[in-house]
Design an enzyme around this catalytic site. Sequence first.
Site: not given
Ligand code: PGA
Ligand code: ZN
Length: 412
Positions: A199, A235, A280, A306, A331, A382
Amino acid sequence: MAKISSIEGRILYNSRGSKTIEVDIISDEKFLGRVCAPSGASVGKYEAVSFKNGKPEESLKILKENSSKFIGLESSDLETIHKTLNELDQTNNYSGIGGALAFAVTIAAVESASKAESRPLFSILSNEKSFKFPFPLGNILGGGAHAGPGTPDIQEILICANGSKTIEDAIATNLSVHKELRKVLEKEDPNFTNGRGDEGGWAPKLENHKALELSAKAIENLGYTLGKEVSLGVDFASSTQWNEEKKKYIYDRAGFENSSEEQIDFASEIIDKYKLIYAEDAVHEEAFEDMSELTAKFPNTLITGDDLTVTNKNILQKAINSKSCNAAILKVNQAGSLFDALEFAELANQNHIRLITSHRSGESTDSQISHIGLATKSKMLKVGIVGGERVAKLNELLRLTEHDLICGMAEL
Ligand code: PGA
Ligand code: ZN
């Protein structure tokens, strides 16, 4: 109201170089909504399944075979589009058609509607008269499932310029801390390669606490007081460490194991010591009671679910009942369709659960989530820190400063 005149899809790649699907929806033969689905690496057990049988091609085939069912629907009628998808998939996790398809179809439809109505997407998704910018939450240092061996076990160290009065300043501050951290890391280890995680955060060979200390140092080097104008978040993505058989968190890289109680102490020490504004998944995805303990203990920190809440309104209701979090990640692709995600947002907002709209680690260069963050009254967005697919979302927020329906920053 504009009507869908064509719907098509194709296979493309996400930022990790993995296959995904993109959907084009055209309304009234000229207004194109185009959306490419993201995907996660640390995926929650109960989130929507991305593709039918794990294959983007199979989800795409379903779209091709059923495209006529969407033709003629109003592109702004999210509920009917959602219901049409649900008629194709009787499962409760989108394993029949793939959550990525539900994601791309629903967002492409509303984007097409926003073009047809010459209104920005955020205002199509909400009836509010005024909006506030969410604080960008940027990943400055990556480990866990997002980076290689030797990096911290914890997945993400995050930065939030919580004292910023404008979105321009909040974004600029996050980027300056990321730049400063590079200098700090180079000083600490002259062999640091400047490698980055999925990221955009740096991925140095460091143990968890050292990584946090150096991140705090980068903030202080720039003249900020840690936890005042600029704060850290983490996180933990603790489900990655959780071993169900041993009933322990295994920190392979640092070389220790935590019982459930020790994990609460481990997370509490980090929240206290580094004055975290945001924590998180500090415990694993089914540890609702342990999350409640942290939520009671840290009222001034966003104790966030999450993998715990997976953008699922039934699971969020369970978390609300047991007071397991005071904040939750949104998400869209964890839920499946945008309609599902907006229902989740409504429940969160009614119960004072602060929302953080989030990207996935495997992303596209799309920027609709910046609008979704605004429309859902998210407190934070985020979206990582650098790399084209991350900056695209930040740049969209900057474009939106030209819009007079949005004024000021969200109240954290
Ligand atoms: P992921 O990670 O998109 O790989 O699930 C992001 C997160 O855990 O916040
Ligand atoms: Zn996460």
